[in-house]
Design an enzyme around this catalytic site. Structure first.
Site, PDB file in Angstrom:
ATOM      1  N   SER A 111      82.742  -5.713   2.202  1.00  0.00           N
ATOM      2  CA  SER A 111      81.938  -5.343   3.580  1.00  0.00           C
ATOM      3  C   SER A 111      82.112  -3.912   3.967  1.00  0.00           C
ATOM      4  CB  SER A 111      81.960  -6.303   4.509  1.00  0.00           C
ATOM      5  OG  SER A 111      80.882  -6.220   5.587  1.00  0.00           O
ATOM      6  N   ASP A 247      76.033  -1.827   6.712  1.00  0.00           N
ATOM      7  CA  ASP A 247      77.315  -1.698   6.455  1.00  0.00           C
ATOM      8  C   ASP A 247      77.457  -1.613   4.823  1.00  0.00           C
ATOM      9  OD1 ASP A 247      76.577  -4.291   5.916  1.00  0.00           O
ATOM     10  OD2 ASP A 247      78.492  -5.227   6.334  1.00  0.00           O
ATOM     11  N   ASP A 249      77.782  -3.774   2.403  1.00  0.00           N
ATOM     12  CA  ASP A 249      77.126  -4.785   1.323  1.00  0.00           C
ATOM     13  C   ASP A 249      75.712  -4.963   1.988  1.00  0.00           C
ATOM     14  OD1 ASP A 249      78.254  -6.177   3.447  1.00  0.00           O
ATOM     15  OD2 ASP A 249      78.010  -7.986   2.239  1.00  0.00           O
ATOM     16  N   ASP A 251      74.628  -6.523   4.790  1.00  0.00           N
ATOM     17  CA  ASP A 251      74.145  -7.703   5.369  1.00  0.00           C
ATOM     18  C   ASP A 251      74.102  -7.488   7.062  1.00  0.00           C
ATOM     19  OD1 ASP A 251      77.143  -7.579   5.901  1.00  0.00           O
ATOM     20  OD2 ASP A 251      77.406  -9.869   5.170  1.00  0.00           O
TER      21      ASP A 251
END
Length: 474
Positions: A111, A247, A249, A251
Site C-alpha cells: 500500500s 496510494d 495499490d 484503493d
C-alpha cells in the site's frame, strides 16, 4: 524425498504480522518459502467454506512484488490449484474481478508504506478476509515443499483491468466529464495505466503528472508538504477542475479541488455517501464528526480502524437498511450493498476503492469547493512519527489512559474531557477539540489525528501532540 515445511512455523519465524489491512513486513523477510506459507495457509483457512479450483494474483509497482507473486503462484500450484495472474492493477480491480468469478485472490502490495517493506492482502470469493481468517492463517498446519531458487515466469491476463474499467464506464455516460480538465498524479500507483484512459472515455481532458519509475509511498492520510505544493503548482499552471491520485495499490483516493487543495479522505467519503443516498454507514472512530453532524444518514456505526472492522458491520446494517456503505479517513470507499445509481445497478464492492468516490464527485456540475462549504465546518488533520516501535506506542497510550490530563496540560488545555478506547486513545475536550493517538497497524509508526473547528488549529494540534508524545517516551 523433499522435506515438508509447516505454514504456521514458517510464518511465525518470519517476523511478518497482520496489521489493519493485510500482512506487512520488511522485503527481506518475504522469502520464497514465507510467501508460499502465507499463500497456502490462506487457502487452508477458507477451502472448507468455499468451492474453487483457481486463485487470482495481482501486484503493485514495488520492485519486490513480482517475485513474491511468483512464489505464491508456485505454492498454489503445489496444492493443485490453477493461478491467473493479472499483473499490476489496483487492489479493488483484482478484488472485483475475483468476486465476479467467485474465486479467492491475493494482492501483493504494501500500500502506502516505504518500498523496503511489502505485504499481502487476501480475499475470499465473497470479499476481504476476516480477523478470524487471519488467525486461521497464522495457525495453519498446512504443509508444502520448499520452493526452488528459480521460479517460472507468470503469464499476464488483462481481464481484471478490463472488468474494473467496465464497472465505471457502464455506470456513466460518455460525456459525464465533458468540459472538465483533470490532472492525474500517476507517480507509481498500480492504477496509473487505467485512470487516464477511463477519465478520457468519460469525456474529460486529462493531463498526466508526476509519473515515476521509482516507487513513491503516497500516504493519503498524511500528505507530504511536497505533494501539497505540487497540487497547488499544477492547479495554477493548468487550471484544473480537479487532480486525482491514489496510494500505491489504488484503493485510497487523493482528490484536489479546483484550487489545488487536497481533500481529506473522510470528507470525500461523506460527500460520496450523500450523493449516492446511502442510508447507513460504518466508518472508523478516527473519521470526521461532520458525518453525524450532517444529519444525512439514518445510522452511523463507528468502528476500530481498518477495513475488516468496517466490513464486519455491513451485514448487521443491511438487516435494517437497503443501502449500506463505509469509508475510512484515508478515503478508501467500501460499497456494502448493491445500489441503483443513474438508473443502473452498481454491484457491491466491500473493499476499499479509490475510483467510486472520485467519479461520483467529479460527475457533478459544481466545483468541488462548493460542496465542502455546505458541510459542517469541522476540520481534521493527521500525521505520524515514523520508525516509532509499536511497543513504545502502546506504552504511551497505556500511560495516557491513566493520566491524560498531564498530556493535555502540555498542550495548553485545562478543560474537562472524555476518553474513547475504541482504537488507541481518543480524547474529546468539552470545547469540541479532539486528539487521537494510536499505533499504526501497518508499520512502526505512531499516528495522531486531530479535529477542531479550524483547519490550521487542527494541523497545529497534531504537530504539538506528536511533539509532546515523543517527549513523554524519550
Amino acid at each position: 524425498m523433499d522435506s515438508q515445511l509447516v505454514c504456521s512455523e514458517v510464518i511465525a519465524k518470519s517476523g511478518i504480522e497482520f496489521g489493519t489491512s493485510g500482512a506487512r513486513g520488511l522485503v527481506n523477510d518475504f522469502t520464497p518459502d514465507v510467501n508460499a506459507a502465507f499463500a497456502l495457509a490462506f487457502i487452508s483457512a477458507i477451502e472448507n467454506k468455499f468451492s474453487f479450483d483457481t486463485v487470482a494474483i495481482a501486484i503493485d509497482n514495488r520492485p519486490s512484488s513480482y517475485a513474491i507473486a511468483q512464489a505464491c503462484a508456485e505454492a498454489l500450484k503445489q496444492h493443485k490449484l490453477n493461478v491467473v495472474y493479472y499483473g499490476v492493477v489496483p487492489t479493488p480491480a483484482l478484488a472485483y474481478k475475483a468476486m465476479q468469478d467467485n474465486i479467492p485472490c491475493i494482492m501483493v502490495t504494501g500500500s502506502h508504506i516505504p518500498f523496503d517493506r511489502n505485504g499481502l492482502k487476501f480475499y475470499r470469493p465473497d470479499g476481504e478476509i476476516t480477523k478470524a481468517d487471519e488467525q486461521a492463517i497464522l495457525t495453519s498446519k498446512a504443509v508444502f515443499i520448499s520452493l526452488p531458487e528459480n521460479l517460472p515466469e507468470l503469464t499476464l491476463d488483462i481481464a481484471a483491468c478490463e472488468s474494473y474499467t467496465q464497472r465505471y464506464t457502464s455506470l456513466f455516460s460518455k460525456d459525464t466529464l465533458k468540459g472538465k480538465k483533470i490532472g492525474i498524479y500517476e507517480h507509481s500507483s498500480a492504477g496509473r495505466d487505467i485512470y487516464k484512459v477511463l477519465f478520457e472515455q468519460l469525456g474529460a481532458e486529462v493531463i498526466s503528472l508526476g509519473r515515476s519509475d521509482e516507487f513513491v509511498p503516497i500516504d493519503t492520510e498524511a500528505v507530504s508538504e511536497e505533494d501539497k505544493q505540487k497540487a497547488l503548482d499544477w492547479s495554477s499552471k493548468y487550471s484544473f477542475d480537479a487532480i486525482f491520485s491514489t496510494d500505491g495499490d489504488g484503493d485510497r483516493p487523493l482528490i484536489a479541488d479546483e484550487n489545488g487543495n487536497w481533500l481529506r479522505g473522510d470528507m470525500l467519503g461523506l460527500l460520496c455517501s450523500q450523493l449516492l443516498n446511502i442510508e447507513a454507514l460504518a466508518t472508523p472512530v478516527s473519521c470526521n464528526t461532520a458525518i453525524e453532524k450532517s444529519a444525512s444518514f439514518k445510522q452511523v456505526k463507528r468502528t476500530k480502524i481498518g477495513s475488516p472492522y468496517v466490513i464486519a458491520e455491513f451485514a448487521k446494517l443491511a438487516e435494517q437498511y437497503p443501502s449500506v456503505a463505509g469509508f475510512e479517513a484515508n478515503g478508501g470507499y467500501l460499497l456494502g450493498s448493491d445500489i441503483t445509481f443513474n438508473g443502473k445497478l452498481l454491484k457491491a464492492l466491500p473493499t476499499r476503492d479509490a475510483l467510486l468516490p472520485a467519479l461520483i464527485l467529479l460527475a457533478q456540475p459544481q466545483h468541488i469547493s462548493e460542496f465542502l462549504t455546505k458541510l459542517p465546518q469541522r476540520f481534521t488533520a493527521s500525521d505520524r512519527i515514523q520508525n516509532f516501535p509499536r511497543e513504545k506506542s502502546l506504552s504511551l497510550i497505556e500511560l495516557l489512559k491513566h493520566d491524560a490530563q498531564s498530556f493535555l496540560s502540555n498542550l495548553g488545555y485545562s478543560e474537562s474531557y472524555e476518553l474513547n478506547f475504541t482504537d488507541g486513545l481518543r480524547i474529546t475536550l468539552a470545547t469540541g477539540e479532539i486528539v487521537h493517538l494510536r499505533p499504526s497497524g501497518n508499520a512502526p509508526e505512531l499516528r495522531c489525528y486531530a479535529e477542531t473547528k479550524d483547519e490550521a488549529l487542527s494541523a497545529n494540534l497534531v504537530f504539538r501532540a506528536l511533539k509532546v508524545a515523543k517527549l513523554i517516551v524519550s
